[in-house]
Scaffold this motif. Structure first.
Motif, short mmCIF file in Angstrom:
data_model
loop_
_atom_site.label_atom_id
_atom_site.label_comp_id
_atom_site.label_asym_id
_atom_site.label_seq_id
_atom_site.Cartn_x
_atom_site.Cartn_y
_atom_site.Cartn_z
N GLU A 1 -16.15 -10.29 29.72
CA GLU A 1 -14.84 -8.92 29.46
C GLU A 1 -13.57 -8.14 30.03
O GLU A 1 -13.54 -7.66 29.59
N VAL A 2 -13.68 -9.45 31.31
CA VAL A 2 -12.37 -9.08 31.97
C VAL A 2 -11.14 -9.02 30.97
O VAL A 2 -10.38 -8.17 31.11
N ILE A 3 -10.93 -9.89 29.99
CA ILE A 3 -10.21 -9.63 28.83
C ILE A 3 -10.07 -8.26 27.88
O ILE A 3 -8.85 -8.43 27.55
N ASN A 4 -11.00 -7.63 27.55
CA ASN A 4 -11.06 -6.37 26.98
C ASN A 4 -10.77 -5.40 28.03
O ASN A 4 -10.84 -4.08 27.77
N SER A 5 -11.36 -5.55 29.25
CA SER A 5 -10.82 -4.99 30.62
C SER A 5 -9.55 -3.69 30.51
O SER A 5 -8.18 -4.43 29.85
N PRO A 6 -9.93 -2.37 30.67
CA PRO A 6 -8.21 -1.57 30.85
C PRO A 6 -7.45 -2.41 31.83
O PRO A 6 -6.34 -2.16 31.87
N ALA A 7 -8.29 -2.49 32.90
CA ALA A 7 -7.01 -3.30 33.57
C ALA A 7 -6.21 -5.05 33.04
O ALA A 7 -5.26 -4.88 33.02
N TRP A 8 -7.27 -5.24 32.12
CA TRP A 8 -6.18 -6.89 31.36
C TRP A 8 -5.77 -5.51 29.95
O TRP A 8 -3.96 -6.37 30.18
N GLN A 9 -5.51 -5.22 29.91
CA GLN A 9 -4.75 -4.58 29.27
C GLN A 9 -3.66 -3.92 29.54
O GLN A 9 -2.43 -3.82 29.17
N GLU A 10 -3.72 -2.98 30.37
CA GLU A 10 -2.72 -2.83 30.82
C GLU A 10 -1.38 -3.67 31.35
O GLU A 10 -0.58 -3.99 31.22
#
Length: 161
Positions: free
Chosen positions: A66-75
């Motif tokens: 899920e890390v690559i779809n997290s808001p933190a990754w996107q930001e």
């Protein structure tokens, strides 16, 4: 279990120096701050038997899928010079997510094959019962096998670790 996120792309030759500078000095350090991202390694294609294979490769190791779809990754993906100066010029982008329950290897050798439908059953039988067991016994090989979820559209991805 850990996961590997593989990103491949091409960049026009005239932008390669700027691509490398921004990727190394801006994009990767920003992504590495995302919770759950363990590491990033970059590679440049030297040779391929597959025409049109992207030349640039980044492999990210993450704690969860899920890390690559997290808001933190996107930001983080949108911060800095990457989004405005480089992303619009990338082509031939490919993304893959692989599970890696034994991710402590020095090298991963990945083979992707397109298998004609009429040969798929025999190909899978030979690879699963003969080829992978034989490769697993070779000196220095920790494991060999099909990557999970890789047999869609008759494409079989295999790894030797």
């Amino acid at each position: 279990m850990s996961y590997v996120y593989v990103v491949q792309m091409d960049i026009p030759s005239h932008l390669e120096a700027e691509f490398n500078r921004i990727y190394d000095e801006d994009h990767v350090p920003t992504i590495l701050k995302v919770p759950g991202v363990r590491s990033c390694a970059r590679y440049r294609l030297e040779h391929s038997t597959v025409p049109g294979m992207p030349r640039c490769l980044a492999i990210y190791e993450t704690d969860s899928a899920e890390v690559i779809n997290s808001p933190a990754w996107q930001e983080a993906s949108d911060l800095g010079e990457w989004k405005p100066k480089i992303r619009p010029h990338t082509t031939n982008r490919q993304h893959k997510r692989l599970s890696a329950d034994r991710l402590t290897m020095a090298h991963i050798f990945v083979v992707q094959l397109d298998v004609p439908a009429e040969h798929e059953a025999e190909f899978n039988r030979v690879y699963d019962t003969e080829h992978f067991p034989m490769l697993s016994k070779a000196p220095g090989v920790r494991s060999a096998g099909a990557l999970p979820g890789s047999s869609t559209r008759r494409r079989r991805a295999c790894s030797v670790i």
